[in-house]
Design an enzyme around this catalytic site. Sequence first.
Site, PDB file in Angstrom:
ATOM      1  N   ARG A 177      84.689 100.165  65.995  1.00  0.00           N
ATOM      2  CA  ARG A 177      85.539  99.611  66.215  1.00  0.00           C
ATOM      3  C   ARG A 177      85.314  98.331  66.418  1.00  0.00           C
ATOM      4  O   ARG A 177      84.148  97.795  67.115  1.00  0.00           O
ATOM      5  CB  ARG A 177      86.318 100.344  67.588  1.00  0.00           C
ATOM      6  CG  ARG A 177      86.619 101.883  67.567  1.00  0.00           C
ATOM      7  CD  ARG A 177      87.070 102.260  68.797  1.00  0.00           C
ATOM      8  NE  ARG A 177      87.470 103.703  68.998  1.00  0.00           N
ATOM      9  CZ  ARG A 177      86.623 104.349  69.082  1.00  0.00           C
ATOM     10  NH1 ARG A 177      85.701 104.335  69.593  1.00  0.00           N
ATOM     11  NH2 ARG A 177      87.128 105.828  69.278  1.00  0.00           N
ATOM     12  N   LYS A 202      84.654 103.790  73.060  1.00  0.00           N
ATOM     13  CA  LYS A 202      86.000 103.865  73.863  1.00  0.00           C
ATOM     14  C   LYS A 202      85.891 104.996  74.902  1.00  0.00           C
ATOM     15  O   LYS A 202      85.116 106.041  74.910  1.00  0.00           O
ATOM     16  CB  LYS A 202      87.017 104.562  72.743  1.00  0.00           C
ATOM     17  CG  LYS A 202      88.416 104.733  73.162  1.00  0.00           C
ATOM     18  CD  LYS A 202      89.567 104.891  72.170  1.00  0.00           C
ATOM     19  CE  LYS A 202      90.818 105.066  72.509  1.00  0.00           C
ATOM     20  NZ  LYS A 202      91.854 105.342  71.155  1.00  0.00           N
ATOM     21  N   HIS A 265      90.284  97.999  61.267  1.00  0.00           N
ATOM     22  CA  HIS A 265      90.349  99.549  61.114  1.00  0.00           C
ATOM     23  C   HIS A 265      90.448  99.964  59.807  1.00  0.00           C
ATOM     24  O   HIS A 265      90.139 101.096  59.528  1.00  0.00           O
ATOM     25  CB  HIS A 265      91.803 100.012  61.928  1.00  0.00           C
ATOM     26  CG  HIS A 265      91.575 101.046  62.891  1.00  0.00           C
ATOM     27  ND1 HIS A 265      90.750 100.677  64.129  1.00  0.00           N
ATOM     28  CD2 HIS A 265      92.037 102.182  63.217  1.00  0.00           C
ATOM     29  CE1 HIS A 265      90.566 101.580  65.062  1.00  0.00           C
ATOM     30  NE2 HIS A 265      91.427 102.634  64.398  1.00  0.00           N
ATOM     31  N   ARG A 268      87.090 100.887  59.259  1.00  0.00           N
ATOM     32  CA  ARG A 268      86.463 102.000  59.884  1.00  0.00           C
ATOM     33  C   ARG A 268      87.091 103.208  59.150  1.00  0.00           C
ATOM     34  O   ARG A 268      86.458 104.108  58.852  1.00  0.00           O
ATOM     35  CB  ARG A 268      87.314 102.051  61.100  1.00  0.00           C
ATOM     36  CG  ARG A 268      86.967 103.139  62.175  1.00  0.00           C
ATOM     37  CD  ARG A 268      87.358 102.827  63.430  1.00  0.00           C
ATOM     38  NE  ARG A 268      87.583 103.950  64.294  1.00  0.00           N
ATOM     39  CZ  ARG A 268      86.643 104.457  65.061  1.00  0.00           C
ATOM     40  NH1 ARG A 268      85.683 104.233  64.923  1.00  0.00           N
ATOM     41  NH2 ARG A 268      86.862 105.615  65.815  1.00  0.00           N
ATOM     42  N   HIS A 291      84.974 109.777  68.474  1.00  0.00           N
ATOM     43  CA  HIS A 291      86.301 110.395  68.691  1.00  0.00           C
ATOM     44  C   HIS A 291      86.488 111.509  69.878  1.00  0.00           C
ATOM     45  O   HIS A 291      85.052 112.240  69.892  1.00  0.00           O
ATOM     46  CB  HIS A 291      87.040 111.135  67.621  1.00  0.00           C
ATOM     47  CG  HIS A 291      87.491 110.105  66.659  1.00  0.00           C
ATOM     48  ND1 HIS A 291      87.932 110.458  65.300  1.00  0.00           N
ATOM     49  CD2 HIS A 291      88.153 109.002  66.810  1.00  0.00           C
ATOM     50  CE1 HIS A 291      88.456 109.414  64.581  1.00  0.00           C
ATOM     51  NE2 HIS A 291      88.701 108.562  65.666  1.00  0.00           N
ATOM     52  N   TYR A 300      91.297 112.194  58.468  1.00  0.00           N
ATOM     53  CA  TYR A 300      90.548 111.637  57.316  1.00  0.00           C
ATOM     54  C   TYR A 300      90.423 112.665  56.363  1.00  0.00           C
ATOM     55  O   TYR A 300      90.328 112.263  55.142  1.00  0.00           O
ATOM     56  CB  TYR A 300      89.284 111.217  57.711  1.00  0.00           C
ATOM     57  CG  TYR A 300      89.455 109.801  58.433  1.00  0.00           C
ATOM     58  CD1 TYR A 300      89.734 108.676  58.013  1.00  0.00           C
ATOM     59  CD2 TYR A 300      89.111 110.067  59.970  1.00  0.00           C
ATOM     60  CE1 TYR A 300      89.803 107.686  58.840  1.00  0.00           C
ATOM     61  CE2 TYR A 300      89.117 108.787  60.674  1.00  0.00           C
ATOM     62  CZ  TYR A 300      89.384 107.633  60.247  1.00  0.00           C
ATOM     63  OH  TYR A 300      89.647 106.496  61.096  1.00  0.00           O
TER      64      TYR A 300
END
Length: 325
Positions: A177, A202, A265, A268, A291, A300
């Site tokens: 990120r 995150k 992004h 990413r 994640h 994805y």
Amino acid sequence: MSKQVEDRLLYESLVTTTSLESLTKGYLLNCRTENKSPKTIRGYESVLKKFNWYCQQNDFPEIQKITAVHIRHFLWYLGSESNRWNSTNPSARHPASNTTINDYFRALRTFFNWLEREELIIDNPFRHLKTPKPDNKIIQALTPAEVERLFKACSGKSMLDVRNRAILSVFLDTGLRLSELINLTLDDVNMDDGSILVRKGKGGKPRVVRIGNKAQKALWKYTLHRKGNSNRLFLNRAGEPFDFYGVAIFLKRLGNKAKVKLHAHQLRHTFAISFLRAGGDVFSLQYLLGHSTLQMTQRYLQSLNANDAANAHKKFSPLDNLGKW
């Protein structure tokens, strides 16, 4: 008096009042004490500010009496009104997408769940609501030709070109990120084993990601040219740490130069889809992307097509790999 004590006293004074505005301030303060990212907090603040505006415009009752019906009215307004918030912002000039409505729903649900945990409400309206379905948009990766144009657009020998190639390489080879990339330090990069320690992922969860030979070479060249006293890995032309907006602007300019629609992004997404196409598994991808749930990573998989499936079968055919007959 310590900062922690001051924050706690402020927090307690805010949550003892019943106005939505005061409770919002208490909630955002709680988010900061839980070390949520500034971007996440800004998102919550924006949603709650607009929800507060809508409540005032429609004479909604005090927060303890908000019901599922009120929440549905607000979500309907998002998805049907073409002139929201009395705003001149272009994004408010058309009905919100299903994905945006889903984002608002989740942000409000998190807020009301906090109110319930703090015993500031008795009946949580979100116990009576189902999560709206987001748009099932196919995530698009950059094509090899587009990636080639991006690297060509920063192929010079200046320090900035060398830095830009390093940033592009790290993004494409790790799927970091933007917030994670700007927080990297020199100590986080291990050239001996080709790894990067992401300390501020995150949710505050650290993880280790690998960089391949090309990205290692690009980083090595950058560290030779790098000028500045900061321990942060990526610096701007003044030798100071690159911030969120500085990198975002750089990517936009690079994309314009290469005639590629580009943002962090997008890089990413390209990493994730390229990883799967190369035979990587979704569980490893979940870890590499940081994640928290597999559901986020599985988006994805929707971007892979019939050709990808056929190529994968050629490599991993169950019968062909069972051995000789």
